[in-house]
Write an enzyme that holds these catalytic residues in place. Structure first.
Site, short mmCIF file in Angstrom:
data_model
loop_
_atom_site.label_atom_id
_atom_site.label_comp_id
_atom_site.label_asym_id
_atom_site.label_seq_id
_atom_site.Cartn_x
_atom_site.Cartn_y
_atom_site.Cartn_z
N ILE A 43 3.52 -1.48 -0.83
CA ILE A 43 2.16 -0.86 -0.30
C ILE A 43 1.49 -1.53 -1.07
O ILE A 43 1.56 -2.37 -1.71
CB ILE A 43 1.39 0.61 -0.79
CG1 ILE A 43 1.93 1.67 -0.28
CG2 ILE A 43 0.28 0.34 -0.19
CD1 ILE A 43 2.62 1.85 1.19
N TYR A 44 -0.07 -2.54 0.49
CA TYR A 44 -0.73 -3.60 -0.41
C TYR A 44 -1.53 -2.93 0.52
O TYR A 44 -2.07 -3.18 1.35
CB TYR A 44 0.19 -4.78 -0.28
CG TYR A 44 -1.03 -5.79 -0.50
CD1 TYR A 44 -0.41 -6.25 -1.72
CD2 TYR A 44 -1.22 -6.81 -0.12
CE1 TYR A 44 -1.85 -7.71 -2.76
CE2 TYR A 44 -2.11 -7.57 -0.51
CZ TYR A 44 -3.01 -8.12 -1.57
OH TYR A 44 -3.30 -8.95 -2.15
N LEU A 62 3.13 1.26 -4.53
CA LEU A 62 1.43 0.11 -4.98
C LEU A 62 1.26 0.10 -6.59
O LEU A 62 1.42 -1.39 -6.35
CB LEU A 62 0.01 1.48 -4.52
CG LEU A 62 -1.03 0.31 -4.66
CD1 LEU A 62 -1.26 0.20 -3.67
CD2 LEU A 62 -2.13 1.49 -5.04
N THR A 82 -7.22 -6.98 -11.05
CA THR A 82 -8.02 -8.21 -10.63
C THR A 82 -8.69 -9.19 -11.16
O THR A 82 -8.29 -10.15 -11.73
CB THR A 82 -7.62 -8.73 -9.23
OG1 THR A 82 -6.25 -7.32 -8.01
CG2 THR A 82 -7.61 -9.31 -8.89
N GLU A 123 -14.72 -5.28 -4.50
CA GLU A 123 -14.95 -3.96 -4.63
C GLU A 123 -16.59 -4.46 -4.15
O GLU A 123 -17.16 -4.46 -5.48
CB GLU A 123 -14.71 -3.40 -5.46
CG GLU A 123 -13.05 -3.58 -5.34
CD GLU A 123 -12.32 -2.92 -6.94
OE1 GLU A 123 -11.05 -2.73 -6.86
OE2 GLU A 123 -13.00 -1.58 -7.67
N HIS A 179 -7.21 -9.92 -14.26
CA HIS A 179 -6.42 -10.91 -14.58
C HIS A 179 -7.16 -12.66 -14.10
O HIS A 179 -6.76 -13.63 -15.36
CB HIS A 179 -5.41 -11.02 -13.90
CG HIS A 179 -4.68 -9.60 -13.32
ND1 HIS A 179 -3.62 -9.47 -14.77
CD2 HIS A 179 -4.37 -8.95 -13.18
CE1 HIS A 179 -3.14 -8.93 -14.86
NE2 HIS A 179 -3.05 -7.83 -13.64
N LEU A 193 1.87 -3.05 -9.47
CA LEU A 193 2.78 -4.51 -9.45
C LEU A 193 3.36 -4.50 -10.58
O LEU A 193 2.52 -4.49 -11.69
CB LEU A 193 1.90 -5.34 -9.26
CG LEU A 193 1.36 -5.54 -7.76
CD1 LEU A 193 -0.05 -6.37 -7.91
CD2 LEU A 193 2.20 -5.76 -7.05
N CYS A 250 -0.87 -9.67 8.01
CA CYS A 250 -1.11 -11.21 7.80
C CYS A 250 -0.40 -12.18 6.98
O CYS A 250 -0.96 -11.59 5.67
CB CYS A 250 -2.20 -11.43 8.20
SG CYS A 250 -2.98 -13.01 8.29
N ILE A 299 -6.41 4.72 -9.28
CA ILE A 299 -6.13 4.68 -8.04
C ILE A 299 -5.13 5.57 -8.01
O ILE A 299 -5.61 6.21 -7.06
CB ILE A 299 -5.46 3.30 -7.55
CG1 ILE A 299 -6.65 2.73 -7.30
CG2 ILE A 299 -4.98 3.74 -6.16
CD1 ILE A 299 -5.64 0.92 -7.14
N CYS A 330 -1.08 -10.00 12.58
CA CYS A 330 -2.65 -10.10 13.67
C CYS A 330 -2.01 -9.91 15.45
O CYS A 330 -3.30 -8.91 15.39
CB CYS A 330 -2.93 -11.04 13.34
SG CYS A 330 -3.49 -11.05 11.65
#
Length: 347
Positions: free
Chosen positions: A286-287, A262, A40, A64, A43, A264, A107, A175, A99
């Site tokens: 999965i996110y 997972l 990310t 992170e 990007h 993208l 959420c 990952i 939530c």
């Protein structure tokens, strides 16, 4: 404080001085010790179409991280000054249906640290107390910085039962490598991982996989034959987002197989829906991480299994001073190694 800063809607970051953030109600201020470099962040740095459609500059990126709590805001009840913490990067509303039902990872109003609010590529960051995961003394600063991607791996790997199952993992990035180690720890039978990077495929061998495949030259079906698998894979973990990975995975699944996705994709993917239907396959997106079951699971696994602790730690292949952030970003973008961690005590 020193921070990586995107001052305007354009490519690049600048290492500049920015005002220190201060905690509001229910928030904690953390002195950042280490950060991981994520796709990310690449990007956002390059300012590609995803970033242009998602990011509102100015912004301090980075989600992170690991650090030490230095100040607590009014209303903080459990976290103490001096606690060493990793950060859950998804800040949720607490009031939507999911939530209020305890499904915070779903959420619909999620705000991401380092994406929609200032992040951790800085000497200090502020997050809600509920997003601060207090670590024990066995967690090194480098390992603490990668609990976010480790959580992605654990969430994906544990989505379906694994004991005695044959597992296919497409994508041997950091990952995917972490997921392979988790799958071995849990008790899968055969584990096959695919990629096109020879260094990453070599690193996968230390994660407990039975076979690593360079899919630029070898078909996955051949792996089944070489290991004597009479049927297809029971569980698939799609970690790459590459347009050919999911169709290949579907073609190699057993009837009733389950796929956790997972990765993208950068473009649309054509898949054989007839096979999905007739083979009764399950595809699950999965996110992020389950809040906070995934955090409990990964902490417990690392505390109770020395091999897994060492395997996950070995995925961190590059550690650099934050002052050398450009070199770190180049290493992450190269895609040949594992996880890159920046040390914010050296900036």
């Amino acid at each position: 404080m020193k921070a990586l800063y995107k001052s305007a809607a354009q490519p690049g970051f600048e290492l500049v001085d920015r005002p220190e953030p201060e905690p509001g109600f229910g928030e904690v201020k953390i002195r950042v010790l280490t950060t991981g470099v994520c796709g990310t962040d690449l990007h956002i740095q390059s300012w590609d179409s995803w970033a242009q459609n998602t990011i509102k500059a100015p912004l301090i990126p980075g989600h992170e991280f690991y650090g030490e709590v230095v100040t607590t805001g009014e209303g903080v009840t459990n976290t103490k000054v001096g606690d060493r913490v990793s950060g859950e990067g998804h800040v949720v509303c607490g009031m939507c249906r999911n939530c209020r039902a305890g499904r915070r990872q779903l959420c619909i109003h999620t705000v991401s640290v380092g994406v929609q609010r200032d992040g951790a590529f800085a000497e200090y960051v502020v997050i809600p107390e509920t997003n601060a995961w207090v670590q024990n003394e066995t967690i090194t600063p480098a390992l603490g910085a990668v609990f976010d991607p480790l959580g992605n791996a654990v969430h994906t790997a544990l989505k379906f039962p694994l004991v005695g199952e044959d597992v296919l993992i497409t994508g041997a990035g950091p990952i995917g490598l972490m997921a392979a180690a988790v799958v071995r720890h849990v008790g899968a039978r055969y584990i096959v991982i695919t990629d096109v990077s020879e260094p990453r495929l070599q690193l996968a061998q230390s994660m407990g996989v039975d076979l690593s495949i360079d899919v630029s030259s070898t078909k996955i079906h051949g792996a089944q034959q070489s290991m004597g698998m009479a049927e297809g894979f029971d569980v698939g973990l799609e970690m790459s987002g590459h347009r050919t990975a999911l169709p290949e995975m579907i073609a190699n699944m057993n009837h009733g197989g389950r796929i956790a996705m997972l990765g993208l994709p950068a473009s649309s993917i054509d898949i054989d829906w007839a096979t999905v239907v007739t083979h009764m396959l399950t595809l699950q997106g999965i996110y992020g991480r389950e809040m906070y079951e995934t955090w409990y699971a990964m902490s417990a696994m690392l505390q109770t299994n020395e091999w897994l602790y060492d395997a996950i730690s070995s995925v961190i292949t590059d550690q650099l001073p934050a002052a050398d952030w450009e070199q770190g970003f180049e290493a992450a973008r190269d895609g040949a190694g594992g996880k890159v961690v920046l040390d914010w005590t050296q900036v």
